[in-house]
Design a protein around this motif. Structure first.
Motif: not given
Length: 389
Positions: A35-63
């Motif tokens: 369960v901990s591994t799954t939570v960690r993996q999901e958190g890491k995936c969510q963090r990566n997703k949020i990071e990508c979304q943040t970077t994408f949103d910032e890029s879109c905003t800059s565009g």
């Protein structure tokens, strides 16, 4: 000495229970680990997703900021070009207005000249005060110049009104352009900011909608409206300048044509007056020559009559001397009639000669009267001729 008591141990488990407990603990640990591994993996995936979304949103905003900066820069150029064209049109319209003002000022002297000519010609006397073509052309010229002044003044008033419209539109363009420049500076500053910029910070309620905000459609329509109004005003100003220029040319042609017509009638009138003057001069000379011959005949007849008697000579002498009276003093008064009666009474025998002498005297007086009229008319002609010139 009393011996210590033996304590009975608690419930004891057997080996299978111990094994099951260990197995259960191991299974639980593995489950929790999974369960901990799954939570960690999901958190890491969510963090990566949020990071990508943040970077994408910032890029879109800059565009979007870059697109907005490009739109603002483009509209800034459009407004600057439009404002420059409005300035050029205002200068052209001002020049056209000044040309109309100069044309209006140029009509003052011709109007004064025409009016003065009419005033001078009103000073003619006698038969010379005639309504001739010169009077008609001068009056036409006065009416034309007054109409030209009215039309030019209308063009000047319209130009002033249109200049006011252009100035108001220029003010609107300047205000819009200033807003675009400030917005461009702000958006370029926003575009230059990064997550490492030292000036960034959290703000209270940053997503609020400021009062007076407009929609993109309203923003676009506002600038379109300013540019469209400027183009319409410039087009109207160009039409006004063309109409003014054409009107000035037409009015100038009309004034020049009327001026030539007036000058022609003046020259023709002067020619007619010169002919009349020459004719009168010839008639005066002829009349004076005829009067000189008649004087010679009268003198001869008077000499013949004077030779008759001294009273007759005296009467004739008095008559002769009285014929030398100048101007209006040469009148047939009581003395004149008395002398004539005396001569008739004294020389009944020379009645025929006396009658002849009387006829010659009448002719002489008629010649004097005609000569005086000719000389008077001649003086009037000279006065009118030099006065008009």
């Amino acid at each position: 000495m009393k011996s210590s008591s033996f304590s009975k141990p608690g419930l004891c488990h057997n080996v299978p229970e111990w094994n099951r407990n260990n197995q259960q603990l191991s299974t639980t640990a593995q489950h929790e680990q999974q369960v901990s591994t799954t939570v960690r993996q999901e958190g890491k995936c969510q963090r990566n997703k949020i990071e990508c979304q943040t970077t994408f949103d910032e890029s879109c905003t800059s565009g979007r900021l870059r697109e907005r900066v490009w739109d603002l820069a483009r509209w800034k150029e459009v407004l600057e070009s439009c404002a420059q064209k409005v300035d050029e049109e205002m200068q052209a319209l001002t020049l056209s207005k000044e040309q109309s003002e100069h044309a209006l000022a140029a009509t003052v002297t011709p109007l004064e000249v025409s009016t003065e000519c009419l005033t001078l010609r009103d000073g003619r006397r006698g038969m010379e005060r005639v309504v001739d073509p010169v009077d008609e052309e001068l009056r036409k010229e006065v009416v034309l110049i007054e109409r030209v002044q009215g039309v030019l003044q209308q063009h000047i008033d319209k130009a002033l009104e249109q200049l006011g419209v252009l100035q108001e539109i220029r003010h609107q363009l300047t205000s819009d352009l200033q807003n675009k420049m400030e917005a461009l500076d702000i958006d370029m500053t926003c575009l230059s900011l990064t997550t490492l910029s030292p000036t960034i910070s959290l703000k209270p309620n940053p997503t609020r909608i400021p009062s007076g905000s407009s929609t993109p459609q309203e923003w676009l329509e506002f600038s379109h409206s300013n540019v469209s109004c400027a183009h319409n005003a410039m087009q109207k100003s160009q039409q006004l300048r063309e109409e003014t220029s054409l009107s000035r040319a037409q009015l100038q042609n009309e004034m020049e044509a009327q001026c030539r017509a007036t000058e022609f009638t003046l020259r023709k009138r002067n020619h007619d007056e010169k002919q009349a003057r020459d004719e009168l001069q010839w008639q005066i000379k002829t009349t004076e020559d005829e009067m000189s011959e008649m004087e010679a005949h009268i003198l001869g007849l008077e000499a013949d009559l004077q030779a008759k008697t001294f009273p007759l000579m005296l009467a004739h002498t008095r008559l002769e001397k009285r014929t030398a009276r100048p101007g209006m003093d040469l009148c047939r008064d009581e003395v004149q009639r008395g002398l004539v009666d005396e001569v008739q009474q004294l020389e009944a025998s020379i009645l025929v000669l006396k009658k002849k002498l009387s006829e010659w005297q009448v002719r002489r007086k008629q010649g004097l009267s005609y000569s005086s009229k000719c000389q008077y008319t001649h003086r009037l002609l000279l006065t009118c001729h030099y006065g008009e010139n």
